[in-house]
Motif scaffolding. Structure first.
Motif, PDB file in Angstrom:
ATOM      1  N   ALA A  82      -8.231   7.790  -6.849  1.00  0.00           N
ATOM      2  CA  ALA A  82      -7.195   7.162  -7.464  1.00  0.00           C
ATOM      3  C   ALA A  82      -6.288   6.414  -6.510  1.00  0.00           C
ATOM      4  CB  ALA A  82      -6.511   7.595  -8.693  1.00  0.00           C
ATOM      5  N   ILE A  83      -5.850   7.314  -5.666  1.00  0.00           N
ATOM      6  CA  ILE A  83      -4.956   7.008  -4.719  1.00  0.00           C
ATOM      7  C   ILE A  83      -5.667   6.149  -3.725  1.00  0.00           C
ATOM      8  CG2 ILE A  83      -4.057   7.980  -2.526  1.00  0.00           C
ATOM      9  CD1 ILE A  83      -2.216   8.424  -4.868  1.00  0.00           C
ATOM     10  N   ALA A  84      -6.908   6.342  -3.285  1.00  0.00           N
ATOM     11  CA  ALA A  84      -7.642   5.384  -2.591  1.00  0.00           C
ATOM     12  C   ALA A  84      -7.443   4.002  -3.130  1.00  0.00           C
ATOM     13  CB  ALA A  84      -8.961   5.815  -2.241  1.00  0.00           C
ATOM     14  N   LYS A  85      -7.880   3.837  -4.482  1.00  0.00           N
ATOM     15  CA  LYS A  85      -7.635   2.561  -5.110  1.00  0.00           C
ATOM     16  C   LYS A  85      -6.421   2.054  -5.063  1.00  0.00           C
ATOM     17  CE  LYS A  85      -8.825   0.527  -9.730  1.00  0.00           C
ATOM     18  NZ  LYS A  85      -8.868   0.742 -10.969  1.00  0.00           N
ATOM     19  N   GLN A  86      -5.460   2.652  -5.736  1.00  0.00           N
ATOM     20  CA  GLN A  86      -4.243   2.160  -5.588  1.00  0.00           C
ATOM     21  C   GLN A  86      -3.614   1.664  -4.479  1.00  0.00           C
ATOM     22  OE1 GLN A  86      -4.562   1.310  -8.991  1.00  0.00           O
ATOM     23  NE2 GLN A  86      -2.370   1.586  -9.157  1.00  0.00           N
ATOM     24  N   VAL A  87      -3.727   2.663  -3.251  1.00  0.00           N
ATOM     25  CA  VAL A  87      -3.330   2.332  -2.054  1.00  0.00           C
ATOM     26  C   VAL A  87      -4.002   0.844  -1.521  1.00  0.00           C
ATOM     27  CG1 VAL A  87      -3.356   3.004   0.283  1.00  0.00           C
ATOM     28  CG2 VAL A  87      -2.637   4.578  -1.257  1.00  0.00           C
ATOM     29  N   ALA A  88      -5.480   0.897  -1.714  1.00  0.00           N
ATOM     30  CA  ALA A  88      -5.904  -0.610  -1.392  1.00  0.00           C
ATOM     31  C   ALA A  88      -5.331  -1.648  -2.089  1.00  0.00           C
ATOM     32  CB  ALA A  88      -7.456  -0.402  -1.774  1.00  0.00           C
ATOM     33  N   HIS A  89      -4.927  -1.306  -3.241  1.00  0.00           N
ATOM     34  CA  HIS A  89      -4.430  -2.454  -4.286  1.00  0.00           C
ATOM     35  C   HIS A  89      -2.891  -2.784  -3.544  1.00  0.00           C
ATOM     36  CE1 HIS A  89      -2.562  -4.501  -7.776  1.00  0.00           C
ATOM     37  NE2 HIS A  89      -1.736  -3.500  -7.921  1.00  0.00           N
ATOM     38  N   TYR A  90      -1.982  -1.854  -3.325  1.00  0.00           N
ATOM     39  CA  TYR A  90      -0.744  -2.200  -2.731  1.00  0.00           C
ATOM     40  C   TYR A  90      -0.978  -2.670  -1.200  1.00  0.00           C
ATOM     41  CZ  TYR A  90       1.480  -0.436  -6.662  1.00  0.00           C
ATOM     42  OH  TYR A  90       2.056  -0.214  -8.200  1.00  0.00           O
ATOM     43  N   ASN A  91      -2.026  -2.376  -0.633  1.00  0.00           N
ATOM     44  CA  ASN A  91      -2.157  -2.840   0.851  1.00  0.00           C
ATOM     45  C   ASN A  91      -2.334  -4.276   0.838  1.00  0.00           C
ATOM     46  OD1 ASN A  91      -1.451  -0.337   1.671  1.00  0.00           O
ATOM     47  ND2 ASN A  91      -3.645   0.326   2.389  1.00  0.00           N
ATOM     48  N   ALA A  92      -3.391  -4.642  -0.160  1.00  0.00           N
ATOM     49  CA  ALA A  92      -3.834  -5.813  -0.362  1.00  0.00           C
ATOM     50  C   ALA A  92      -2.599  -6.963  -0.658  1.00  0.00           C
ATOM     51  CB  ALA A  92      -4.724  -6.165  -1.333  1.00  0.00           C
ATOM     52  N   LEU A  93      -1.483  -6.515  -1.324  1.00  0.00           N
ATOM     53  CA  LEU A  93      -0.362  -7.176  -1.537  1.00  0.00           C
ATOM     54  C   LEU A  93       0.800  -7.111  -0.382  1.00  0.00           C
ATOM     55  CD1 LEU A  93       0.234  -5.960  -5.264  1.00  0.00           C
ATOM     56  CD2 LEU A  93      -0.845  -8.113  -4.466  1.00  0.00           C
ATOM     57  N   ASN A  94       0.213  -6.578   0.810  1.00  0.00           N
ATOM     58  CA  ASN A  94       1.290  -6.270   1.814  1.00  0.00           C
ATOM     59  C   ASN A  94       2.219  -5.112   1.576  1.00  0.00           C
ATOM     60  OD1 ASN A  94       1.830  -6.357   4.670  1.00  0.00           O
ATOM     61  ND2 ASN A  94       3.172  -7.926   4.172  1.00  0.00           N
ATOM     62  N   GLU A  95       2.196  -4.272   0.597  1.00  0.00           N
ATOM     63  CA  GLU A  95       3.161  -3.255   0.238  1.00  0.00           C
ATOM     64  C   GLU A  95       2.744  -1.936   0.539  1.00  0.00           C
ATOM     65  OE1 GLU A  95       5.854  -4.003  -1.001  1.00  0.00           O
ATOM     66  OE2 GLU A  95       6.006  -6.136  -1.776  1.00  0.00           O
ATOM     67  N   TYR A  96       2.787  -2.038   2.042  1.00  0.00           N
ATOM     68  CA  TYR A  96       2.215  -0.593   2.357  1.00  0.00           C
ATOM     69  C   TYR A  96       3.200   0.415   2.068  1.00  0.00           C
ATOM     70  CZ  TYR A  96      -1.182  -3.130   5.068  1.00  0.00           C
ATOM     71  OH  TYR A  96      -2.350  -4.015   5.274  1.00  0.00           O
ATOM     72  N   GLY A  97       4.491   0.325   1.957  1.00  0.00           N
ATOM     73  CA  GLY A  97       5.285   1.210   1.598  1.00  0.00           C
ATOM     74  C   GLY A  97       5.258   2.144   0.115  1.00  0.00           C
ATOM     75  N   VAL A  98       4.771   1.240  -0.696  1.00  0.00           N
ATOM     76  CA  VAL A  98       4.508   1.941  -2.023  1.00  0.00           C
ATOM     77  C   VAL A  98       3.352   2.748  -1.681  1.00  0.00           C
ATOM     78  CG1 VAL A  98       3.682   1.183  -4.296  1.00  0.00           C
ATOM     79  CG2 VAL A  98       5.253  -0.382  -3.256  1.00  0.00           C
ATOM     80  N   GLY A  99       2.299   2.526  -0.916  1.00  0.00           N
ATOM     81  CA  GLY A  99       1.114   3.260  -0.770  1.00  0.00           C
ATOM     82  C   GLY A  99       1.552   4.552  -0.225  1.00  0.00           C
ATOM     83  N   VAL A 100       2.513   4.447   0.677  1.00  0.00           N
ATOM     84  CA  VAL A 100       3.068   5.809   1.290  1.00  0.00           C
ATOM     85  C   VAL A 100       3.789   6.641   0.247  1.00  0.00           C
ATOM     86  CG1 VAL A 100       4.702   6.915   2.912  1.00  0.00           C
ATOM     87  CG2 VAL A 100       3.203   5.062   3.445  1.00  0.00           C
ATOM     88  N   ARG A 101       4.468   6.211  -0.847  1.00  0.00           N
ATOM     89  CA  ARG A 101       5.160   6.736  -1.619  1.00  0.00           C
ATOM     90  C   ARG A 101       4.104   7.195  -2.698  1.00  0.00           C
ATOM     91  NH1 ARG A 101       8.906   3.751  -5.212  1.00  0.00           N
ATOM     92  NH2 ARG A 101       9.635   5.858  -5.720  1.00  0.00           N
TER      93      ARG A 101
END
Length: 554
Positions: A82-101
């Protein structure tokens, strides 16, 4: 859309997507294969040190591990994927900070679920052990691993969200290496030096899961420290336009994670059904002894399963790679890209799984002797042959369920799996009653065939799978795989005849030589045909042309 047009848009994935999938699959496949090979090879010295108690020890090991695997999946709770999927989702939106959280919040969840599930496994061991009290100390030893593996798996998921598969693959290998070393050392000391209890030896062998997890987590920690600056740079350059409250992030993780528990535990759930029904059904059929039933259980649930999971791990590697890539395409609402990637995933699965599974079936006799000796060799070989065919169905489910998760259709995938589970229950009783140790395998195949059909039908209705491209290359893969099977089978039989004529016997060393020669020749046939016909280029990418140069194939 015409067939030709459809072929143009779906038969070839974009270069970047295919390169990411191939690179990721290469790392995850290497990690999975090496880990599975280590997890199979250890059984040779381990079995020698257990002597006549080998099958009993292996059956106990399998019983404990089946229950542990379910608790481990519950503890992990699908959070890494789930983390891999959601991190990829937010990274695609250039929201890397959300992925770190997401990762930091996921650590809290992973620690909490690990503690809860470890306590349940430890104190609930007398209940979960059923009729076999020897399982209790085994479950106690495995509870320690449940404490820390969720954190390790979560960190792997974080790296995978960035399509960085090397840390996961290397930590997976180191984890398995440390585990196997501890298993072999403790088994030798307890069984050969101290002449102790075989139950104690099995318990220490399962405690090795904790030792391996510590080693794997340390490797991931080193990788994270090395790449921390890179992650921080991406966060600083993020758009930072999305502010997601912690409560919403937790909700997103859990909404994605819960279906991952069921789907990730799919094969394990079927194995638990076998564990808790096989003995009862067999006793209805005849008055078999517990020792005899343990031997049968070891042959299909432990011995053959350990070997076929080497090939199934190939599909797992593909599945792990596919989830973040599909999630990224789904986030961008690029249905054409989703269709292309699904088509390529299926072709990559077939390209690897079919020759591997058929090849294992061809050399099943000597392969079984190498790992498990001559105990009930004919029956054990037949079970391994049949299990090899079933592994193709298991691998397909691993991939199809991952695809559904990647496109956020978890509930539908769970529903289809539950239908397959009902089929498994329906077929289980008559299959085991009349077919004995083959019964669970038949019921498992039936259940997963139904689940796979329902998932593939759903994918086709939504995204229009390019069956023309799939069937064209599938026919070639199947033809080359059957030729590989025929060559390996003939070589195995000729070598066995030669060995008997020379009077060399059929021990483990001779059987290993037969396996290596037959597998090498059969494998070369497949590689040659795939490279010569350019099939490998279409499925794996143009860079496999280097292999053509290496093997001097035109």
């Amino acid at each position: 859309m015409s067939e030709s047009s459809n072929q143009d848009t779906t038969s070839k994935p974009t270069v970047d997507a295919q390169r990411q999938m191939v690179n990721g699959s290469a790392w995850m496949t290497a990690g999975s294969i090496l880990s599975r090979i280590l997890g199979a090879i250890y059984i040779i010295p381990w079995g020698i040190w257990f002597g006549s108690l080998f099958f009993q020890g292996n059956a106990l090991f399998a019983k404990g591990y089946n229950i542990y695997s379910f608790f481990l999946i519950a503890a992990i709770a699908g959070i890494p994927s789930a983390i891999a999927k959601q991190v990829a989702h937010y990274n695609a939106l250039n929201e890397y900070g959300v992925g770190v959280r997401l990762y930091k919040l996921g650590l809290v969840l992973a620690a909490a679920t690990g503690i809860v599930c470890a306590l349940l496994l430890y104190f609930g061991a007398p209940i979960f052990a059923g009729d076999d009290k020897n399982v209790i100390p085994v479950l106690h030893s495995l509870a320690w691993a449940v404490l820390i593996i969720p954190t390790m798996s979560l960190t792997r998921g974080y790296f995978q969200g960035y399509q960085q598969m090397a840390p996961s693959a290397i930590s997976q290998f180191v984890e398995q290496l440390a585990r196997v070393i501890y298993m072999l050392v403790t088994a030798f000391v307890i069984m050969r030096v101290m002449h102790g209890s075989w139950v104690t030896a099995v318990s220490q062998s399962t405690f090795a899961a904790f030792v391996g997890a510590v080693a794997g987590l340390l490797i991931l920690g080193v990788y994270y420290l090395r790449r921390r600056d890179e992650f921080q740079e991406l966060v600083r350059n993020s758009s930072n336009e999305i502010i997601v409250p912690a409560k919403q992030l937790y909700r997103e993780i859990l909404q994605q994670a819960v279906p991952f528990i069921i789907l990730g535990a799919g094969i394990t759930i079927f194995q638990l059904i076998d564990q808790f029904t096989f003995f009862r059904i067999m006793r209805l059929a005849a008055n078999y002894s517990q020792v005899y039933l343990n031997d049968l259980f070891a042959m299909f649930a432990a011995n053959s399963n350990k070997l076929i999971m080497i090939t199934v791990s190939l599909s797992s590697a593909l599945a792990i790679t596919a989830v973040p890539l599909l999630s990224e395409a789904y986030t961008k609402k690029d249905h054409g890209e989703i269709s292309r990637q699904i088509t390529n995933v299926f072709l990559m699965l077939e390209f690897i799984m079919l020759p591997s599974a058929l090849g294992m079936s061809a050399i099943a006799g000597p392969l079984n002797t190498v790992f498990y000796g001559h105990q009930q060799a004919q029956l054990a070989t037949q079970i391994l042959e049949f299990s090899s065919y079933v592994s193709i169905i298991l691998g397909l489910f691993t991939v199809t369920s991952a695809i559904m998760q990647g496109i956020s259709q978890n509930k539908r995938a769970v529903r289809y799996f539950l239908v397959g589970t009902v089929v498994k229950f329906i077929v289980q009783v008559p299959a085991v009653y009349y077919l004995g140790s083959f019964g669970p395998l038949v019921a498992t195949a039936a259940g997963f065939i139904v689940a796979n059909y329902l998932i593939i039908r759903s994918l086709n209705r939504q995204f229009g799978l390019n069956y023309h491209a799939i069937s064209r290359d599938t026919n070639r893969v199947l033809l080359y795989s059957l030729l590989t099977f025929a060559v390996a089978w003939v070589m195995t039989r000729l070598l066995e005849i030669l060995v008997n004529w020379l009077g060399l016997g059929s021990g483990k060393v001779i059987s290993l030589i037969v396996v290596l020669i037959a597998a090498a020749i059969g494998g070369y046939v497949y590689v040659y045909l795939a490279l010569h016909s350019r099939l490998a280029d279409r499925v794996m990418g143009s860079r496999v042309g280097r292999l053509r140069t290496l093997f001097k194939i035109k």
